[in-house]
Design an enzyme around this catalytic site. Structure first.
Site, short mmCIF file in Angstrom:
data_model
loop_
_atom_site.label_atom_id
_atom_site.label_comp_id
_atom_site.label_asym_id
_atom_site.label_seq_id
_atom_site.Cartn_x
_atom_site.Cartn_y
_atom_site.Cartn_z
N LYS A 264 0.87 -1.18 0.00
CA LYS A 264 0.00 0.00 0.00
C LYS A 264 0.91 1.24 0.00
CE LYS A 264 -2.29 3.41 2.38
NZ LYS A 264 -1.91 4.36 1.33
N GLY B 126 7.07 5.73 7.96
CA GLY B 126 6.17 6.88 7.94
C GLY B 126 6.27 7.63 9.25
N SER B 127 5.16 8.25 9.61
CA SER B 127 5.17 9.13 10.79
C SER B 127 5.10 8.32 12.08
CB SER B 127 3.99 10.09 10.71
OG SER B 127 2.80 9.35 10.71
N VAL C 235 1.30 7.17 13.04
CA VAL C 235 0.78 6.00 12.32
C VAL C 235 1.61 4.77 12.68
CG1 VAL C 235 0.30 5.00 10.05
CG2 VAL C 235 -0.17 7.42 10.46
N GLY C 236 2.92 4.96 12.83
CA GLY C 236 3.79 3.84 13.20
C GLY C 236 3.31 3.17 14.48
N GLU D 89 9.87 2.15 10.78
CA GLU D 89 10.89 3.20 10.64
C GLU D 89 10.15 4.53 10.62
OE1 GLU D 89 14.04 3.10 10.91
OE2 GLU D 89 14.22 0.92 10.88
N CYS E 252 13.87 11.48 6.36
CA CYS E 252 13.89 11.16 7.80
C CYS E 252 15.28 11.33 8.38
CB CYS E 252 13.39 9.74 8.02
SG CYS E 252 14.18 8.58 6.93
N GLU F 90 9.92 16.83 14.62
CA GLU F 90 10.36 16.69 13.23
C GLU F 90 9.55 17.64 12.35
OE1 GLU F 90 9.38 13.05 11.10
OE2 GLU F 90 11.46 13.00 10.46
P1 NDP Z 1 2.27 8.82 7.29
O1 NDP Z 1 2.61 8.08 8.51
O2 NDP Z 1 1.16 9.75 7.30
O3 NDP Z 1 1.99 7.81 6.09
C1 NDP Z 1 2.80 6.69 5.85
C2 NDP Z 1 1.96 5.62 5.22
O4 NDP Z 1 1.00 5.17 6.18
C3 NDP Z 1 1.17 6.07 4.01
O5 NDP Z 1 1.11 5.01 3.08
C4 NDP Z 1 -0.20 6.35 4.60
O6 NDP Z 1 -1.26 6.27 3.67
C5 NDP Z 1 -0.29 5.24 5.61
N1 NDP Z 1 -1.30 5.48 6.65
C6 NDP Z 1 -1.88 6.65 7.01
N2 NDP Z 1 -2.77 6.45 8.00
C7 NDP Z 1 -2.75 5.13 8.29
C8 NDP Z 1 -3.45 4.31 9.21
N3 NDP Z 1 -4.35 4.80 10.05
N4 NDP Z 1 -3.15 3.00 9.24
C9 NDP Z 1 -2.23 2.47 8.41
N5 NDP Z 1 -1.56 3.19 7.49
C10 NDP Z 1 -1.81 4.51 7.43
O7 NDP Z 1 3.65 9.50 6.84
P2 NDP Z 1 3.93 10.37 5.55
O8 NDP Z 1 3.61 9.63 4.31
O9 NDP Z 1 3.31 11.67 5.78
O10 NDP Z 1 5.54 10.46 5.57
C11 NDP Z 1 6.22 11.37 6.28
C12 NDP Z 1 6.71 10.79 7.59
O11 NDP Z 1 7.45 9.60 7.37
C13 NDP Z 1 7.64 11.71 8.29
O12 NDP Z 1 7.23 11.87 9.62
C14 NDP Z 1 9.00 11.01 8.23
O13 NDP Z 1 9.82 11.22 9.32
C15 NDP Z 1 8.66 9.60 8.13
N6 NDP Z 1 9.68 8.88 7.39
C16 NDP Z 1 10.55 8.06 8.06
C17 NDP Z 1 11.55 7.39 7.41
C18 NDP Z 1 12.44 6.44 8.12
O14 NDP Z 1 13.00 5.57 7.47
N7 NDP Z 1 12.63 6.54 9.41
C19 NDP Z 1 11.75 7.55 5.97
C20 NDP Z 1 10.78 8.39 5.36
C21 NDP Z 1 9.78 9.03 6.07
P3 NDP Z 1 -1.83 7.59 2.95
O15 NDP Z 1 -0.70 8.14 2.15
O16 NDP Z 1 -2.94 7.07 2.13
O17 NDP Z 1 -2.27 8.52 4.04
#
Ligand code: NDP
Length: 488
Positions: free
Chosen positions: A180, A233-234, A237-238, A255, A289, A390
């Site tokens: 996804k 991701g964030s 959500v993580g 991550e 990140c 962040e």
């Molecule tokens: P999000 O956490 O918003 O989204 C990440 C993914 O999770 C997307 O595919 C998103 O879908 C999905 N998602 C959103 N809501 C849910 C839910 N309730 N349940 C399950 N999955 C969900 O992060 P961003 O895409 O905004 O990315 C930015 C963030 O990612 C930053 O905070 C950054 O620090 C972090 N990041 C960390 C990295 C690392 O390796 N440590 C590398 C890159 C980014 P949808 O897009 O449809 O909302």
């Protein structure tokens, strides 16, 4: 006026076929450099679509697991070759959809190709150990079993490299995948999946379902047939992913964010430190990140470093990522732009001094995009929001310290622990930094944002679930160990 640059709808990829979402609903993916340009439409899928993808992956896993690992590797080599042939096209889509410069997008796509080849090669390498048994007539060894179906949830900031660094190891170790992608970059993700399709992977081995995080992402968290979830991701959500997976006994890997420091010691090569701070902090518009966000400088060189930094920051050209002159593209979305601007306002309100930037960019060619000026604050204290949270934007916070002990204390004074750099020519300072810094990636005389695909990647503290991705570390998440005892 809305310009339909490419109005194609990108469907889900399930069981080797492209198919429309059962809702028949779509969502436009727009160009952050020009909000009037639609890059394509993604399908807004439902739980039923996800169920189909998981069933296909579950069925395909039986024969995929039985293929030899070198044979699985051959498929990955083919995907790499297809992606290589489409490199410019995929990179251009990424630039249009996410905003990073074409040069950066090409670099990321090339990285994806190298990762595919790296894990193709892993199919030929050793995966277990022989362990001496106390029974002299027995053979004891470890082997590795795949988890089964793996859910892959990814962010928008590296729409090619992150999905590939999760999917390639998942596949080589015998798992099948339900992917996804971030909605923001679903068109780029679809092009990556097209490469897997063109390479002829067996039906069901890889599946992509696009749609909202709350439906498809949450569906992956909850699905009883998904045995492992890898997420980037964030932080918020993580946590949901980790708690949901734990509650039903699935394996998970998270991550998340960073608040990465660079320390500039008084004996540093200041020109080198300036280059690396700008590259680490502002490339990709600070949306990494591993981006540098706090610059901790010893008092003796503070003024000189600051002037050198500002001279270079003033030269940065912000613009459309496809324009060869552009050094920094837009924020990836309007909401990301607004987040960055609100952090800048908080910085000012809490007493940090704005040295450069701080505003949305105006001017010809920039009016319809989510462009923000590269921004530098000074007099930043650890207690301020911009020193703790962040931002995920091109904002550098300069912090002045007297001693190295104080520098490391400030560097560690955050909840995150992903990457950290020091610039120094003193071996003792390097060693103290290596020992004391709380970060998964420790960088000496190098920018915080550099990552090599063959080395473990991941953070300490709130930055990850403490597992590691990439390199040979990936085997730990994507397999289970079997300890085998054989007696004749
Ligand atoms: P999000 O956490 O918003 O989204 C990440 C993914 O999770 C997307 O595919 C998103 O879908 C999905 N998602 C959103 N809501 C849910 C839910 N309730 N349940 C399950 N999955 C969900 O992060 P961003 O895409 O905004 O990315 C930015 C963030 O990612 C930053 O905070 C950054 O620090 C972090 N990041 C960390 C990295 C690392 O390796 N440590 C590398 C890159 C980014 P949808 O897009 O449809 O909302």
């Amino acid at each position: 006026m809305t310009v339909k640059a490419e109005s194609k709808t990108y469907e889900n990829y399930i069981n080797g076929e492209w198919q429309a979402a059962s809702s028949n609903e779509t969502q436009a993916s727009i160009n952050p450099a020009n909000k009037n340009e639609i890059v394509g439409y993604l399908s807004l899928s439902t739980k039923e679509d996800l169920d189909q993808a998981v069933s296909a992956a579950k069925k395909a896993q039986i024969s995929w697991r039985k293929l030899s690992a070198p044979a699985r590797g051959e498929f990955l080599y083919k995907v790499a070759n297809v992606l290589e042939a489409r490199l410019d096209e995929v990179a251009e889509t990424m630039t249009k959809e996410m905003g990073k410069t074409f040069q950066e997008a090409k670099g990321e796509t090339s990285r994806g190709i190298s990762i595919l080849r790296y894990y193709a090669g892993e199919g030929m390498r050793q995966v277990g150990d022989v362990i001496p048994s106390t029974d002299s007539e027995a053979l004891m060894f470890t082997s590795r079993a795949p988890l089964g179906v793996v859910g892959v949830i990814t962010p928008w900031n590296f729409p090619v490299a992150i999905p590939i660094w999760k999917m390639a190891p998942a596949l080589i170790y015998g798992n099948t995948v339900v992917f996804k992608p971030a909605s923001e970059t679903a068109v780029t993700a679809a092009k990556v999946i097209e490469c897997f399709h063109e390479a002829g992977l067996p039906a069901g081995v890889i599946n992509m379902v696009t749609g909202s995080g709350s439906v498809i992402g949450q569906g992956i968290i909850d699905h009883p047939y998904i045995n492992g979830i890898t997420f980037t991701g964030s932080d918020g959500v993580g946590k949901r992913v980790g708690q949901g997976a734990f509650a039903r006994g699935a394996k998970y890997q998270l991550e998340m964010g960073g608040k990465n420091p660079v320390i500039v010691a008084e004996d540093a090569d200041l020109d080198q430190a300036v280059e690396a701070t700008i590259s680490g902090g502002l490339r990709s518009t600070g949306q990494k990140c591993t981006a540098t966000s706090r610059v901790i400088i010893q008092r003796a060189v503070y003024d000189e470093f600051k002037e050198k930094l500002l001279t270079k920051v003033r030269e940065i050209k912000v613009g459309q990522g496809l324009d060869g002159e552009t050094w920094m593209g837009p924020c990836a979305s309007e909401s990301q732009l607004n987040t960055v601007l609100s952090y800048i306002e908080k910085g000012k309100a809490e007493g940090a001094v704005l040295l450069h930037g701080g505003r949305k960019c105006e001017g010809p060619g920039l009016e319809d995009g989510f462009f923000v000026e590269p921004t530098v604050f000074e007099n930043v204290e650890s207690s301020m929001t911009i020193a703790q949270e962040e931002i995920f934007g091109p904002v550098l916070a300069l912090m002045k310290v007297d001693t190295m002990e104080e520098a490391i204390e400030v560097a560690n004074d955050v909840e995150f622990g992903l990457s950290a750099s020091i610039f120094t020519t003193n071996i003792q300072k390097m060693l103290s930094f290596i020992n004391e810094i709380e970060a998964g990636l420790v960088r000496i005389n190098a920018e915080s944002a550099g990552v090599e695909l063959q080395a473990p990647f991941g953070g300490m503290k709130k930055s990850s679930s403490l597992s590691r991705e990439q390199g040979q570390a990936a085997i730990e998440f994507f397999t289970n160990i079997k300890t085998v005892f054989v007696k004749g």
